[in-house]
Design a protein around this motif. Structure first.
Motif, PDB file in Angstrom:
ATOM      1  N   LYS A  17       0.837  -1.197   0.000  1.00 42.15           N
ATOM      2  CA  LYS A  17       0.000   0.000   0.000  1.00 42.15           C
ATOM      3  C   LYS A  17       0.869   1.242   0.000  1.00 42.15           C
ATOM      4  O   LYS A  17       1.758   1.401   0.846  1.00 42.15           O
ATOM      5  CB  LYS A  17      -0.923  -0.007   1.220  1.00 42.15           C
ATOM      6  CG  LYS A  17      -1.947   1.122   1.200  1.00 42.15           C
ATOM      7  CD  LYS A  17      -3.018   0.934   2.244  1.00 42.15           C
ATOM      8  CE  LYS A  17      -2.446   1.077   3.651  1.00 42.15           C
ATOM      9  NZ  LYS A  17      -3.481   0.981   4.685  1.00 42.15           N
ATOM     10  N   LEU A  18       0.626   2.128  -0.965  1.00 44.85           N
ATOM     11  CA  LEU A  18       1.386   3.376  -1.045  1.00 44.85           C
ATOM     12  C   LEU A  18       0.777   4.442  -0.146  1.00 44.85           C
ATOM     13  O   LEU A  18       1.470   5.093   0.619  1.00 44.85           O
ATOM     14  CB  LEU A  18       1.443   3.873  -2.495  1.00 44.85           C
ATOM     15  CG  LEU A  18       2.126   2.931  -3.503  1.00 44.85           C
ATOM     16  CD1 LEU A  18       2.140   3.562  -4.887  1.00 44.85           C
ATOM     17  CD2 LEU A  18       3.547   2.588  -3.056  1.00 44.85           C
ATOM     18  N   PHE A  19      -0.535   4.646  -0.259  1.00 49.46           N
ATOM     19  CA  PHE A  19      -1.209   5.618   0.618  1.00 49.46           C
ATOM     20  C   PHE A  19      -2.718   5.417   0.524  1.00 49.46           C
ATOM     21  O   PHE A  19      -3.220   4.707  -0.353  1.00 49.46           O
ATOM     22  CB  PHE A  19      -0.839   7.068   0.258  1.00 49.46           C
ATOM     23  CG  PHE A  19      -1.279   7.500  -1.111  1.00 49.46           C
ATOM     24  CD1 PHE A  19      -2.537   8.045  -1.322  1.00 49.46           C
ATOM     25  CD2 PHE A  19      -0.431   7.366  -2.206  1.00 49.46           C
ATOM     26  CE1 PHE A  19      -2.951   8.441  -2.584  1.00 49.46           C
ATOM     27  CE2 PHE A  19      -0.834   7.760  -3.471  1.00 49.46           C
ATOM     28  CZ  PHE A  19      -2.094   8.291  -3.657  1.00 49.46           C
ATOM     29  N   SER A  20      -3.443   6.051   1.417  1.00 47.75           N
ATOM     30  CA  SER A  20      -4.907   5.983   1.436  1.00 47.75           C
ATOM     31  C   SER A  20      -5.477   7.394   1.536  1.00 47.75           C
ATOM     32  O   SER A  20      -4.792   8.326   1.968  1.00 47.75           O
ATOM     33  CB  SER A  20      -5.413   5.150   2.624  1.00 47.75           C
ATOM     34  OG  SER A  20      -4.935   3.816   2.540  1.00 47.75           O
ATOM     35  N   GLY A  21      -6.704   7.530   1.122  1.00 44.80           N
ATOM     36  CA  GLY A  21      -7.392   8.806   1.289  1.00 44.80           C
ATOM     37  C   GLY A  21      -7.735   9.487  -0.017  1.00 44.80           C
ATOM     38  O   GLY A  21      -8.905   9.698  -0.328  1.00 44.80           O
ATOM     39  N   ASP A  22      -6.730   9.854  -0.788  1.00 44.66           N
ATOM     40  CA  ASP A  22      -6.957  10.602  -2.021  1.00 44.66           C
ATOM     41  C   ASP A  22      -7.131   9.663  -3.212  1.00 44.66           C
ATOM     42  O   ASP A  22      -6.460   8.637  -3.319  1.00 44.66           O
ATOM     43  CB  ASP A  22      -5.785  11.549  -2.316  1.00 44.66           C
ATOM     44  CG  ASP A  22      -5.643  12.624  -1.243  1.00 44.66           C
ATOM     45  OD1 ASP A  22      -6.688  13.126  -0.798  1.00 44.66           O
ATOM     46  OD2 ASP A  22      -4.510  12.943  -0.864  1.00 44.66           O
ATOM     47  N   SER A  23      -8.021  10.044  -4.124  1.00 42.32           N
ATOM     48  CA  SER A  23      -8.177   9.300  -5.375  1.00 42.32           C
ATOM     49  C   SER A  23      -7.290   9.956  -6.426  1.00 42.32           C
ATOM     50  O   SER A  23      -7.103  11.173  -6.429  1.00 42.32           O
ATOM     51  CB  SER A  23      -9.640   9.308  -5.831  1.00 42.32           C
ATOM     52  OG  SER A  23     -10.104  10.638  -6.015  1.00 42.32           O
ATOM     53  N   ILE A  24      -6.733   9.155  -7.322  1.00 40.50           N
ATOM     54  CA  ILE A  24      -5.812   9.706  -8.316  1.00 40.50           C
ATOM     55  C   ILE A  24      -6.379   9.660  -9.734  1.00 40.50           C
ATOM     56  O   ILE A  24      -5.807  10.252 -10.644  1.00 40.50           O
ATOM     57  CB  ILE A  24      -4.446   8.986  -8.280  1.00 40.50           C
ATOM     58  CG1 ILE A  24      -4.603   7.493  -8.579  1.00 40.50           C
ATOM     59  CG2 ILE A  24      -3.765   9.192  -6.943  1.00 40.50           C
ATOM     60  CD1 ILE A  24      -3.282   6.758  -8.680  1.00 40.50           C
ATOM     61  N   PHE A  25      -7.490   8.975  -9.922  1.00 40.91           N
ATOM     62  CA  PHE A  25      -8.118   8.933 -11.237  1.00 40.91           C
ATOM     63  C   PHE A  25      -9.593   9.297 -11.119  1.00 40.91           C
ATOM     64  O   PHE A  25     -10.208   9.134 -10.068  1.00 40.91           O
ATOM     65  CB  PHE A  25      -8.019   7.532 -11.855  1.00 40.91           C
ATOM     66  CG  PHE A  25      -6.633   7.123 -12.253  1.00 40.91           C
ATOM     67  CD1 PHE A  25      -6.000   7.723 -13.331  1.00 40.91           C
ATOM     68  CD2 PHE A  25      -5.959   6.125 -11.561  1.00 40.91           C
ATOM     69  CE1 PHE A  25      -4.722   7.343 -13.705  1.00 40.91           C
ATOM     70  CE2 PHE A  25      -4.694   5.730 -11.932  1.00 40.91           C
ATOM     71  CZ  PHE A  25      -4.063   6.345 -13.003  1.00 40.91           C
ATOM     72  N   GLU A  26     -10.130   9.771 -12.224  1.00 48.07           N
ATOM     73  CA  GLU A  26     -11.566   9.953 -12.341  1.00 48.07           C
ATOM     74  C   GLU A  26     -12.093   8.955 -13.357  1.00 48.07           C
ATOM     75  O   GLU A  26     -11.401   8.608 -14.315  1.00 48.07           O
ATOM     76  CB  GLU A  26     -11.906  11.386 -12.792  1.00 48.07           C
ATOM     77  CG  GLU A  26     -11.568  12.445 -11.752  1.00 48.07           C
ATOM     78  CD  GLU A  26     -12.001  13.830 -12.208  1.00 48.07           C
ATOM     79  OE1 GLU A  26     -12.576  13.941 -13.319  1.00 48.07           O
ATOM     80  OE2 GLU A  26     -11.756  14.793 -11.467  1.00 48.07           O
ATOM     81  N   LEU A  27     -13.312   8.503 -13.155  1.00 47.96           N
ATOM     82  CA  LEU A  27     -13.901   7.550 -14.082  1.00 47.96           C
ATOM     83  C   LEU A  27     -14.109   8.237 -15.433  1.00 47.96           C
ATOM     84  O   LEU A  27     -14.771   9.277 -15.506  1.00 47.96           O
ATOM     85  CB  LEU A  27     -15.241   7.046 -13.541  1.00 47.96           C
ATOM     86  CG  LEU A  27     -15.868   5.876 -14.296  1.00 47.96           C
ATOM     87  CD1 LEU A  27     -15.024   4.621 -14.137  1.00 47.96           C
ATOM     88  CD2 LEU A  27     -17.289   5.622 -13.788  1.00 47.96           C
TER      89      LEU A  27
END
Length: 274
Positions: A17-27
């Motif tokens: 796991k690199l990190f949690s919380g933020d999303s890096i892509f949009e659908l």
């Protein structure tokens, strides 16, 4: 909660796991126009391929077979850039995949011009692409992607969907009585693009009756008379990759005539209508 994990080479537990919380892509907004994958279809800009019922295909990976649980993945403390194969952004029940190449690793170099002038080698950054390489919607069980070659290392075996003919298959294809070779042209001269076309052409030929095959030969000759053709013996003489390509286009029935301007054309991409 959103989580980003990395596929690590050579680790017993292959994901970290690199990190949690933020999303890096949009659908992507244009997935509704996705077409079922077919190697004869060339995508327009912003179009996507799709494979439905992906979980029952032999290409699905374990990550997608089970419910995602972040506790199954340890925290990445120090990750060497050359060890990351790809990253996965898990956003609710959507999985976004991105392959990691050399150009995705950015090293910022800064020159400090304060009291002491010095070069700061800076940190290493992993660059996120504007679009993911693949998107898996778990609720719909559909995989979306744009380039099969890009996702092949992620989903092992999926490249068989657009496979090349083997040398044995090519040799068998060249043994057809409607082909005569010239100028020392043979199996060893056939490149990747024609190997893929031959794989598809052989499937087409296997479905044709003897009468259908005769129609195809006549059709090919009429649309591309530049190919040397013996009408009496119904044999094409092939001596180059270009000539082979045009023969294969004929077998795939890619030639057509426009109804208004009466122009003869070849279809670069084919979508079968219902």
């Amino acid at each position: 909660m959103n989580h980003v994990i990395a596929k690590i080479k050579g680790k017993e537990k292959t994901y970290e796991k690199l990190f949690s919380g933020d999303s890096i892509f949009e659908l992507p907004s244009d997935l509704d126009n996705a077409v079922e994958y077919n190697p004869e279809i060339i995508l327009e800009e912003y179009e996507w391929y799709k494979i439905e019922n992906f979980s029952v295909t032999p290409y699905v990976i374990d990550l997608l077979r089970h419910n995602f649980n972040t506790t199954d993945y340890g925290e990445a403390k120090k990750v060497k850039k050359e060890k990351i194969e790809y990253i996965v952004s898990v956003q609710d029940d959507i999985f976004f995949f991105q392959r990691i190449f050399k150009h995705n690793i950015l090293v910022e170099k800064l020159i400090s011009i304060g009291d002491v002038v010095r070069l700061d080698q800076g940190n290493k950054y992993l660059v996120v692409n504007p679009l993911p390489d693949a998107v898996y919607l778990k609720r719909d069980d559909v995989l979306y992607f744009r380039k099969l070659s890009t996702i092949s290392p992620i989903f092992k075996g999926i490249d068989e969907l657009y496979r090349e003919a083997t040398e044995e298959e090519i040799d068998r294809f060249l043994q057809n009585d409607f082909i005569e070779l010239k100028d020392c042209y043979g199996v060893e001269n056939i490149k990747k693009s024609n190997r893929k076309r031959i794989a598809m052409a052989m499937e087409a030929l296997d479905s044709f009756s003897k009468k259908d095959k005769q129609k195809i030969l006549k059709y090919t000759h009429e649309y591309y008379p530049t190919l040397t053709y013996d009408e009496k013996n119904k044999v094409f003489t092939i001596g180059s990759e270009e000539e082979m390509k045009h023969l294969l286009w004929g077998i795939e029935q890619r030639y057509y005539t426009t109804p208004v301007t009466n122009e003869k054309r070849v279809a670069n991409s084919v979508i079968q209508l219902p």
